[in-house]
Design a protein around this motif. Structure first.
Motif, mmCIF file in Angstrom:
data_model
loop_
_atom_site.group_PDB
_atom_site.id
_atom_site.type_symbol
_atom_site.label_atom_id
_atom_site.label_comp_id
_atom_site.label_asym_id
_atom_site.label_seq_id
_atom_site.Cartn_x
_atom_site.Cartn_y
_atom_site.Cartn_z
ATOM 1 N N THR A 106 0.802 -1.289 -0.072
ATOM 2 C CA THR A 106 -0.071 -0.070 -0.078
ATOM 3 C C THR A 106 0.960 1.353 0.213
ATOM 4 O OG1 THR A 106 -0.120 -0.067 2.454
ATOM 5 C CG2 THR A 106 -1.790 -1.039 1.127
ATOM 6 N N PRO A 107 0.342 2.399 -0.483
ATOM 7 C CA PRO A 107 1.047 3.459 -0.347
ATOM 8 C C PRO A 107 1.150 4.201 1.110
ATOM 9 C CG PRO A 107 -0.926 3.808 -1.668
ATOM 10 C CD PRO A 107 -0.992 2.704 -1.081
ATOM 11 N N GLY A 108 2.238 3.697 1.856
ATOM 12 C CA GLY A 108 2.206 4.126 3.257
ATOM 13 C C GLY A 108 1.255 3.387 4.083
ATOM 14 N N GLY A 109 1.373 3.709 5.292
ATOM 15 C CA GLY A 109 0.506 2.901 6.331
ATOM 16 C C GLY A 109 -1.093 3.656 5.676
ATOM 17 N N THR A 110 -1.150 4.604 5.331
ATOM 18 C CA THR A 110 -2.656 5.318 5.170
ATOM 19 C C THR A 110 -3.332 4.292 4.032
ATOM 20 O OG1 THR A 110 -1.128 7.466 5.149
ATOM 21 C CG2 THR A 110 -3.555 7.303 4.130
ATOM 22 N N GLY A 111 -2.606 3.662 3.282
ATOM 23 C CA GLY A 111 -3.302 2.796 2.333
ATOM 24 C C GLY A 111 -3.936 1.701 3.181
ATOM 25 N N SER A 112 -3.351 1.174 4.031
ATOM 26 C CA SER A 112 -3.705 -0.129 4.662
ATOM 27 C C SER A 112 -4.930 0.642 5.525
ATOM 28 C CB SER A 112 -2.785 -0.681 5.461
ATOM 29 O OG SER A 112 -2.117 0.293 6.716
ATOM 30 N N VAL A 113 -5.037 1.662 6.036
ATOM 31 C CA VAL A 113 -6.035 2.184 6.823
ATOM 32 C C VAL A 113 -7.261 2.155 5.920
ATOM 33 C CG1 VAL A 113 -7.017 4.013 8.209
ATOM 34 C CG2 VAL A 113 -4.659 3.282 8.593
ATOM 35 N N ARG A 114 -7.066 2.752 4.697
ATOM 36 C CA ARG A 114 -8.035 3.170 3.643
ATOM 37 C C ARG A 114 -8.782 1.570 3.127
ATOM 38 N NH1 ARG A 114 -10.162 0.945 -0.621
ATOM 39 N NH2 ARG A 114 -11.402 2.313 -1.621
ATOM 40 N N HIS A 115 -7.962 0.459 3.066
ATOM 41 C CA HIS A 115 -8.465 -0.710 2.661
ATOM 42 C C HIS A 115 -9.145 -1.415 3.650
ATOM 43 C CE1 HIS A 115 -6.322 0.079 -1.199
ATOM 44 N NE2 HIS A 115 -5.311 -1.196 -1.044
ATOM 45 N N SER A 298 -3.444 1.751 -8.685
ATOM 46 C CA SER A 298 -2.824 0.986 -9.524
ATOM 47 C C SER A 298 -1.826 0.132 -8.852
ATOM 48 C CB SER A 298 -2.348 1.436 -10.706
ATOM 49 O OG SER A 298 -1.755 0.628 -11.665
ATOM 50 N N ASN A 299 -0.637 0.629 -8.638
ATOM 51 C CA ASN A 299 0.351 -0.047 -7.778
ATOM 52 C C ASN A 299 1.169 0.742 -7.233
ATOM 53 O OD1 ASN A 299 2.934 0.175 -9.821
ATOM 54 N ND2 ASN A 299 1.141 0.370 -10.899
ATOM 55 N N CYS A 300 1.941 0.303 -6.351
ATOM 56 C CA CYS A 300 2.968 1.295 -5.428
ATOM 57 C C CYS A 300 4.449 1.428 -5.956
ATOM 58 C CB CYS A 300 2.850 0.490 -3.940
ATOM 59 S SG CYS A 300 1.168 0.404 -3.424
ATOM 60 N N ASN A 301 4.910 2.064 -5.203
ATOM 61 C CA ASN A 301 6.148 2.470 -5.619
ATOM 62 C C ASN A 301 7.351 1.416 -5.807
ATOM 63 O OD1 ASN A 301 9.139 3.715 -5.554
ATOM 64 N ND2 ASN A 301 8.415 5.437 -4.646
#
Ligand code: PLP
Length: 417
Positions: A106-115, A298-301
């Motif tokens: 995920t893009p940072g921890g933020t992405g996991s919170v979002r998901h 789409s995808n991450c870094n």
């Protein structure tokens, strides 16, 4: 004249991010008065004693040594497989729970919170968050038409308030039959609190008890964004073992971030790590998050994934990275210790600090106090229930000075009332 084009759900107050706004003011003060005259404790990023952002050498030397195509390429939607292995290692170390575990980048921890919020609640549901909290939990919930309910983080002994957690947890679960509860530990933002292993046990006992009703769907999001700066060695990872062999209607998601632990804040990489005793549920988690990745970013870094994987898979590089991190962990510990001690000396009440980047000061009129402190060139963040001081960004010397300044302004404001 029309004044709005956005769809109704996308119209929000015209507010800039308060933390970044205050950080900009602190920078202006530094320009005007000089670094040594200003205490800038606004941003949650590690800074050296001169206020410069710390960027880990082990990380950036590796990045700069990589071929351009390894940085430029797309990554797989769910993340590169070797990264997904490495990130689980980095998260659990020797405390991997016995369960089916699947990770998605995920893009940072933020992405996991979002998901976790979006994929595990229904529209209109409430997410459970503590009353001292990281604001994006609310922003993300609002974005998707979810609400937030709060439990009290501390009881009157300044321990984790399991009673309040239980009450809110059971109230929401009974109503919704599914619940995402967020616990940000270790090294909570904004208080620096870490649940003890025994407090974790109480949380798990509560979940297991409520999982007896097979209609219930219980999702615990452990936001571990600061875990790499918590505790001695890996002691703050022991609680992961308690997520072994839980009932199938409990899913635990770890929100892991490379922002702090690898000083990769802007490179935007982390992982959502799902833990379940059911293979099907773990797989469902993986495909659900992968779908969300594709739909959102789409995808991450790829370059960030490569750096992390190369460091993890090479014992020498890994050792160098751990040694460098230990220096900063120690620096942070000393700063926090200085702040806690100076608070005691000044008679300033703070919340129980255990680990991490921040210390919080409970008070009623945080905004007024913060405004006044700005006049003395001390910049910190006013929250609903108090003030947040970022020890991660301030030298030990300044950490010793700040509590007295804060206490004195608080007393003055109190007198004026
Ligand atoms: C409590 C908390 N959770 C998660 C994050 C994740 O941040 P990022 O998306 O930058 O990794 C942060 C960063 O500030 C945080 O403070």
């Amino acid at each position: 004249m029309i004044n709005s084009m956005a769809a109704k759900h996308a119209v929000w107050p015209k507010e800039d991010d308060a933390i970044f706004g205050l950080a900009a003011k602190a920078q202006q003060a530094i320009k005007k008065y000089g670094k040594d005259k200003v205490i800038d404790s606004t941003l949650g990023a590690l800074a050296d004693d001169d206020g410069n952002l710390i960027c880990m050498k082990a990380v950036y030397d590796e990045l700069k040594s990589m071929p351009n195509e390894n940085i430029a390429a797309y990554a797989l939607v769910a993340g590169q497989p070797d990264y997904l292995d490495a990130v689980q290692e980095a998260c659990f170390k020797e405390y991997r729970p016995e369960a089916y575990i699947k990770a998605v980048a995920t893009p940072g921890g933020t992405g996991s919170v979002r998901h976790t919020i979006y994929n595990y609640t229904n529209s209109g549901d409430s997410v459970l968050v503590s009353d001292w909290y990281w604001k994006p939990y609310v922003t993300i919930s609002e974005e998707y038409g979810r609400k937030v309910d709060f439990y009290n983080l501390f009881n009157d002994k300044n321990e984790f308030n399991i009673k309040s957690f239980r009450e809110s947890f059971e109230k929401l679960l009974n109503k919704q039959k599914r619940l995402v509860a967020i616990i940000n530990s270790p090294a909570q933002n904004p208080t620096g609190y870490s649940l003890s292993d025994d407090e974790w046990k109480q949380v798990i006992d509560l979940m297991v008890e409520n999982a007896k009703d097979k209609e219930n769907r219980i999702i615990l999001l452990v936001d571990a964004a600061y875990i790499d700066f918590a505790g001695k060695g890996n002691e703050r990872r022991k609680f992961f073992k308690q997520f072994s062999n839980l009932p199938e209607n409990i899913l635990v998601v770890i929100g892991y971030s490379l922002s702090k632990g690898y000083t990769m804040y802007g490179m935007r990489l982390g992982a959502a790590i799902g833990i379940s005793s059911s293979k099907d549920i773990a797989e469902e988690f993986y495909y659900s998050c992968a779908h969300s990745n594709r739909a959102n970013w789409s995808n991450c870094n790829r370059g960030a994934m490569e750096v992390m994987t190369r460091i993890s898979n090479d014992p020498k590089k890994s050792e160098a990275y751990e040694a460098e991190k230990a220096i900063y962990k120690n620096m942070l510990h000393k700063r926090a210790e200085a702040f806690v001690k100076a608070s005691e000396d000044a008679g300033l009440e703070i919340l129980p600090y255990r680990d991490g980047f921040f210390v919080s000061i409970p008070c009623d009129n945080a905004k007024a106090i913060s405004d006044k402190l700005m006049e003395d060139n001390l910049f910190l963040i006013p929250l609903k229930k108090g003030l947040r001081f970022a020890v991660c960004a301030v030298s030990e010397e300044k950490c010793k000075k700040a509590p007295k300044m804060i206490k004195s302004i608080m007393d003055n404001i109190q007198k004026e009332k």
